[in-house]
Scaffold this active site. Structure first.
Site, mmCIF file in Angstrom:
data_model
loop_
_atom_site.group_PDB
_atom_site.id
_atom_site.type_symbol
_atom_site.label_atom_id
_atom_site.label_comp_id
_atom_site.label_asym_id
_atom_site.label_seq_id
_atom_site.Cartn_x
_atom_site.Cartn_y
_atom_site.Cartn_z
ATOM 1 N N GLY A 133 31.044 -12.608 50.631
ATOM 2 C CA GLY A 133 31.369 -13.797 49.853
ATOM 3 C C GLY A 133 32.760 -13.755 49.252
ATOM 4 N N LEU A 167 34.987 -16.092 49.733
ATOM 5 C CA LEU A 167 35.610 -16.236 51.050
ATOM 6 C C LEU A 167 37.042 -16.758 50.966
ATOM 7 C CD1 LEU A 167 32.507 -17.676 52.918
ATOM 8 C CD2 LEU A 167 33.173 -15.285 52.571
ATOM 9 N N HIS A 168 37.867 -16.250 51.871
ATOM 10 C CA HIS A 168 39.262 -16.683 51.983
ATOM 11 C C HIS A 168 39.546 -17.005 53.447
ATOM 12 C CE1 HIS A 168 39.760 -12.639 53.489
ATOM 13 N NE2 HIS A 168 39.402 -12.111 52.322
ATOM 14 N N HIS A 228 38.099 -14.702 56.219
ATOM 15 C CA HIS A 228 36.691 -14.938 56.585
ATOM 16 C C HIS A 228 36.561 -16.208 57.433
ATOM 17 C CE1 HIS A 228 36.250 -12.764 52.591
ATOM 18 N NE2 HIS A 228 35.513 -11.999 53.373
ATOM 19 N N GLY A 284 36.266 -8.323 61.045
ATOM 20 C CA GLY A 284 37.720 -8.313 60.935
ATOM 21 C C GLY A 284 38.293 -6.938 61.236
ATOM 22 N N ARG A 289 39.607 -8.586 46.993
ATOM 23 C CA ARG A 289 40.025 -7.706 45.896
ATOM 24 C C ARG A 289 41.461 -7.997 45.427
ATOM 25 N NH1 ARG A 289 36.403 -3.683 48.778
ATOM 26 N NH2 ARG A 289 34.749 -3.312 47.256
HETATM 27 P P1 AMP Z 1 33.982 -8.694 53.290
HETATM 28 O O1 AMP Z 1 33.472 -9.968 52.698
HETATM 29 O O2 AMP Z 1 35.192 -8.167 52.604
HETATM 30 O O3 AMP Z 1 32.897 -7.672 53.506
HETATM 31 O O4 AMP Z 1 34.500 -9.071 54.739
HETATM 32 C C1 AMP Z 1 33.662 -9.754 55.647
HETATM 33 C C2 AMP Z 1 34.347 -9.759 56.999
HETATM 34 O O5 AMP Z 1 35.609 -10.413 56.900
HETATM 35 C C3 AMP Z 1 34.622 -8.353 57.529
HETATM 36 O O6 AMP Z 1 34.376 -8.326 58.926
HETATM 37 C C4 AMP Z 1 36.083 -8.173 57.224
HETATM 38 O O7 AMP Z 1 36.738 -7.262 58.083
HETATM 39 C C5 AMP Z 1 36.601 -9.582 57.436
HETATM 40 N N1 AMP Z 1 37.879 -9.774 56.755
HETATM 41 C C6 AMP Z 1 38.172 -9.460 55.465
HETATM 42 N N2 AMP Z 1 39.467 -9.731 55.205
HETATM 43 C C7 AMP Z 1 40.008 -10.207 56.352
HETATM 44 C C8 AMP Z 1 41.314 -10.653 56.740
HETATM 45 N N3 AMP Z 1 42.335 -10.648 55.876
HETATM 46 N N4 AMP Z 1 41.491 -11.078 58.006
HETATM 47 C C9 AMP Z 1 40.465 -11.078 58.906
HETATM 48 N N5 AMP Z 1 39.208 -10.671 58.604
HETATM 49 C C10 AMP Z 1 38.983 -10.245 57.352
#
Ligand code: AMP
Length: 281
Positions: free
Chosen positions: A31, A33-34, A37, A149, A189
């Site tokens: 979550g 999300l940016h 995501h 990602g 973060r």
């Molecule tokens: P998280 O919510 O941080 O657990 O990330 C969820 C998914 O989004 C994971 O597969 C991450 O690797 C991917 N992700 C996070 N940041 C980025 C980014 N800047 N570019 C591409 N994918 C991302």
């Protein structure tokens, strides 16, 4: 876009799609999300007929002194963004749905060897939590493809290995890291950073680029790794690692090896721990 919190609701919807012959793509997230995501959701959208995203801040992948409590939770905002990116179903379970016996009573998966190093060495148990929750989510969603990602490079490798080792019927795809204009990898973060730290944080990506360039010029790997750590320390970071590894299995390359490599950095800036990586030949 539909939002469901329970396993039965998720399964019923996915079963309906399957009965119509639709393929299913899946994007697991925590979550807040940016655009990073959303790029994964768009990729899934382009590859499969239906897209499921999950939002779950997974307690078992956080260490006791990590940011589980303060991790940003922004579900309403996430729902709006996911609908816009083409997600069909948001699965947002609570902890009891994914851990019916509690986190401590849960089956735990360990993907050995590849988790001994880098993030695994600095965050004991982290990848056990990741592998466990991703396996649970795969069992619930049963997607044809799942997109992760490359930003979390080692995580992608751990999931690929788990899927192959357990013969899980899902195709894992890696997606490129989305960055801010100055090069900082997008991350939930980043919002912990003060304005001054945010300006300095770009040095992580700059250091990765320098590591790549120095290796291309023939400098010794250990020297390049040490120079990167010193540069970050001088800039006020506390690096956990600055490493050059083989991209396929994260093992240490031989001196002079220049193909299929990845530079990886984890460093603390104030109270925020940032990670990034850059693959190169
Ligand atoms: P998280 O919510 O941080 O657990 O990330 C969820 C998914 O989004 C994971 O597969 C991450 O690797 C991917 N992700 C996070 N940041 C980025 C980014 N800047 N570019 C591409 N994918 C991302």
């Amino acid at each position: 876009m539909q939002t469901v919190q329970d396993a039965a609701g998720l399964r019923a919807t996915v079963r309906g799609w399957r009965s119509q012959g639709h393929t299913v793509g899946f994007v697991p997230t925590m979550g807040n999300l940016h655009a990073g995501h959303h790029s994964l959701v768009k990729l899934a959208r382009a590859r499969t007929d239906r897209v499921v995203a999950s939002v779950f801040v997974n307690p078992t992948q956080f260490g006791p002194n990590e940011d589980f409590e303060r991790y940003p939770r922004t579900l309403a905002q996430d729902q709006a963004g996911l609908a816009e990116s083409g997600c069909d179903l948001l699965f947002a379970p609570d902890v009891a749905t994914l851990y019916p016996f509690g986190a401590a009573g849960s089956v735990s998966l360990r993907v050995p060897e590849i988790t001994d190093t880098l993030e695994g060495a600095h965050r004991p148990g982290h990848f056990d939590g990741v592998a466990t929750v991703v396996c649970k989510l795969f069992n619930l969603v049963q997607p044809d493809i799942a997109i992760f990602g490359q930003k979390d490079f080692q995580q992608l490798k751990v999931i690929e290995r788990m899927v192959r080792d357990l013969s899980l019927p899902v195709k894992v795809m890696g997606a490129p890291t989305q960055r801010a204009d100055d090069g900082l990898a997008l991350s939930s973060r980043n919002q912990y950073l003060s304005p001054q730290e945010r300006a300095e944080a770009v040095q992580i990506y700059q250091t990765l680029q320098q590591m790549r360039d120095l290796i291309a010029k023939g400098h010794a790997r250990k020297v390049v790794e040490q120079a990167a750590a010193s540069k970050l320390e001088r800039a006020g970071f506390l690096p956990d690692y600055t490493a050059i590894r083989r991209a396929d299995d994260l093992s240490e390359p031989a001196e002079g090896e220049t193909e299929g490599l990845v530079a990886l950095i984890a460093a603390r800036l104030g109270t925020t721990r940032l990670i990034d990586n850059l693959s190169f030949d």
